[in-house]
Scaffold this active site. Structure first.
Site, PDB file in Angstrom:
ATOM      1  N   ARG A 189       8.721   1.445  -5.311  1.00 22.37           N
ATOM      2  CA  ARG A 189       8.107   2.697  -5.787  1.00 22.37           C
ATOM      3  C   ARG A 189       8.974   3.893  -5.426  1.00 22.37           C
ATOM      4  O   ARG A 189       9.177   4.783  -6.241  1.00 22.37           O
ATOM      5  CB  ARG A 189       6.694   2.866  -5.222  1.00 22.37           C
ATOM      6  CG  ARG A 189       5.681   1.909  -5.820  1.00 22.37           C
ATOM      7  CD  ARG A 189       4.337   2.028  -5.155  1.00 22.37           C
ATOM      8  NE  ARG A 189       4.484   1.704  -3.737  1.00 22.37           N
ATOM      9  CZ  ARG A 189       3.684   2.146  -2.780  1.00 22.37           C
ATOM     10  NH1 ARG A 189       2.673   2.940  -3.067  1.00 22.37           N
ATOM     11  NH2 ARG A 189       3.885   1.796  -1.529  1.00 22.37           N
TER      12      ARG A 189
ATOM     13  N   ASN B 254       1.363   0.680  -6.986  1.00 20.78           N
ATOM     14  CA  ASN B 254       1.196  -0.767  -6.837  1.00 20.78           C
ATOM     15  C   ASN B 254      -0.137  -1.182  -7.436  1.00 20.78           C
ATOM     16  O   ASN B 254      -1.119  -0.439  -7.355  1.00 20.78           O
ATOM     17  CB  ASN B 254       1.210  -1.161  -5.359  1.00 20.78           C
ATOM     18  CG  ASN B 254       2.593  -1.137  -4.755  1.00 20.78           C
ATOM     19  OD1 ASN B 254       3.597  -1.180  -5.460  1.00 20.78           O
ATOM     20  ND2 ASN B 254       2.650  -1.078  -3.443  1.00 20.78           N
TER      21      ASN B 254
END
Length: 90
Positions: A18, A36
């Site tokens: 990320r 996520n």
């Protein structure tokens, strides 16, 4: 303006994916979010100029971090949400 959602599967959680995706988005000049998902994948919304979004998709497909590996990347065209920056949302 092009807007897409991406779902990356593979080794994409617990490897800095990320954060690296946010860095890539900032470099490419696209706005959106990354988060996520409970199934172990990563969800991305990205929007910006057509060419910038395509470059971003290509970076994500190759994995923006050396520690990750994208096995499959789903890409869907969507309506723009008018994001003003790129954020990690979870």
């Amino acid at each position: 303006m092009r807007a897409v959602t991406l779902k990356a599967t593979g080794r994409v959680q617990g490897v800095g994916f990320r954060w690296a995706t946010k860095v890539a988005a900032d470099k490419c000049g696209v706005n959106g979010i990354v988060r996520n998902l409970m199934d172990g994948s990563v969800f991305i919304e990205a929007e910006g100029e057509d060419q910038r979004v395509q470059v971003f998709i290509d970076v994500v497909r190759q994995s923006p971090t050396d520690f990750g590996k994208v096995k499959h990347l789903e890409v869907h065209e969507v309506e723009p949400q008018n994001y003003h920056d790129f954020r990690i949302t979870n």
